[in-house]
Enzyme design. Structure first.
Site, short mmCIF file in Angstrom:
data_model
loop_
_atom_site.label_atom_id
_atom_site.label_comp_id
_atom_site.label_asym_id
_atom_site.label_seq_id
_atom_site.Cartn_x
_atom_site.Cartn_y
_atom_site.Cartn_z
N ASN A 147 -13.83 8.54 -1.05
CA ASN A 147 -14.21 7.81 -2.25
C ASN A 147 -14.31 6.33 -1.93
OD1 ASN A 147 -14.40 9.96 -4.05
ND2 ASN A 147 -12.20 9.97 -4.41
N HIS A 202 -3.33 0.64 8.73
CA HIS A 202 -4.04 0.35 7.47
C HIS A 202 -5.49 -0.07 7.71
CE1 HIS A 202 -4.31 -0.78 3.20
NE2 HIS A 202 -5.18 -1.66 3.66
N HIS A 212 -10.48 13.21 1.80
CA HIS A 212 -9.99 14.37 1.05
C HIS A 212 -10.52 15.62 1.74
CE1 HIS A 212 -8.91 12.21 -2.81
NE2 HIS A 212 -9.71 11.33 -2.26
N HIS A 228 -6.39 2.49 0.84
CA HIS A 228 -6.09 2.75 2.26
C HIS A 228 -7.02 3.91 2.62
CE1 HIS A 228 -2.88 3.29 5.59
NE2 HIS A 228 -3.82 4.20 5.82
N CYS A 252 0.70 3.19 3.35
CA CYS A 252 1.47 2.51 4.41
C CYS A 252 2.96 2.76 4.18
CB CYS A 252 1.18 1.01 4.41
SG CYS A 252 -0.39 0.59 5.18
N ASP A 283 -2.20 16.36 -1.58
CA ASP A 283 -2.45 15.44 -2.69
C ASP A 283 -1.46 15.76 -3.82
OD1 ASP A 283 -5.21 13.66 -3.61
OD2 ASP A 283 -3.76 14.25 -5.15
N CYS A 334 0.82 -1.21 0.00
CA CYS A 334 0.00 0.00 0.00
C CYS A 334 0.86 1.28 0.00
CB CYS A 334 -0.89 -0.06 1.23
SG CYS A 334 -1.75 1.46 1.58
N HIS A 379 -8.90 7.05 3.30
CA HIS A 379 -8.42 8.42 3.40
C HIS A 379 -9.57 9.39 3.16
CE1 HIS A 379 -7.92 7.05 -0.74
NE2 HIS A 379 -8.21 8.28 -1.11
P1 5GP Z 1 -8.88 8.25 -4.20
O1 5GP Z 1 -9.22 8.28 -5.65
O2 5GP Z 1 -8.35 6.90 -3.78
O3 5GP Z 1 -9.97 8.73 -3.31
O4 5GP Z 1 -7.72 9.30 -3.99
C1 5GP Z 1 -6.37 9.00 -3.99
C2 5GP Z 1 -5.63 10.29 -4.08
O5 5GP Z 1 -4.28 10.05 -3.75
C3 5GP Z 1 -5.65 10.92 -5.47
O6 5GP Z 1 -6.23 12.21 -5.39
C4 5GP Z 1 -4.18 10.97 -5.87
O7 5GP Z 1 -3.85 12.16 -6.55
C5 5GP Z 1 -3.46 10.84 -4.55
N1 5GP Z 1 -2.19 10.15 -4.59
C6 5GP Z 1 -1.91 8.97 -5.20
N2 5GP Z 1 -0.63 8.62 -4.99
C7 5GP Z 1 -0.08 9.58 -4.23
C8 5GP Z 1 1.23 9.78 -3.67
O8 5GP Z 1 2.15 8.97 -3.85
N3 5GP Z 1 1.43 10.91 -2.94
C9 5GP Z 1 0.43 11.81 -2.72
N4 5GP Z 1 0.73 12.87 -1.98
N5 5GP Z 1 -0.81 11.68 -3.22
C10 5GP Z 1 -1.06 10.57 -3.96
ZN ZN Z 2 -2.15 1.05 3.82
#
Ligand code: 5GP
Ligand code: ZN
Length: 135
Positions: A110, A71, A123, A119, A32, A55, A29, A121
């Protein structure tokens, strides 16, 4: 082997397989790895239990990801014992909202196909140009 014993064994094996999959997912992950320092990040804030990072692909002037250090896969797997992690995530969100004097903001989780990082999260997005459809 009796039918009952067979069912018990199948249930045990299924549970074990599920745990193995969860362990593998946690090991691979991204978040993680960020928590463990295996992937570099510059946390905007962190506590013992929660991390907040910008982000990488922001959809608004302020776009922070807030996640538990432990996690948890997604909103679909949150269970009773996870309450404290969720409280801590909201406490971090409140702190950032207050510190940044955000007068209008959105907090979003999401799930399913909309979730790209498996994982849990949240926003925190704020600013005049929220590209909501890209979140
Ligand atoms: P999800 O679509 O899962 O709700 O959002 C995942 C978010 O994580 C996306 O907005 C994407 O831009 C962000 N993201 C993905 N990989 C990384 C990373 O390695 N570092 C950071 N800071 N953000 C990430
Ligand atoms: Zn994780």
């Amino acid at each position: 082997m009796t039918r009952e014993k067979m069912i018990k064994k199948i249930k045990f094996l299924a549970k074990e397989a599920k745990l193995r999959i969860q362990y593998k997912m946690a090991k691979d992950c991204i978040f993680c790895k960020i928590v463990k320092g295996e992937i570099k990040s510059a946390p905007v804030y962190q506590t013992d239990t929660v991390m907040a990072i910008n982000d990488i692909n922001p959809v608004a002037a302020s776009h922070v990801l807030i996640f538990p250090k432990r996690h948890i896969d997604s909103v679909l797997t949150v269970k009773k014992g996870d309450g404290e992690a969720l409280e801590d995530m909201f406490a971090v969100a409140q702190k950032l909202i207050s510190e940044r004097r955000l007068e209008a903001f959105r907090l979003a989780f999401n799930g399913g196909r909309y979730q790209h990082v498996p994982h849990l999260h949240m926003h925190l997005v704020a600013g005049s140009t929220i590209k909501w459809s890209q979140l």
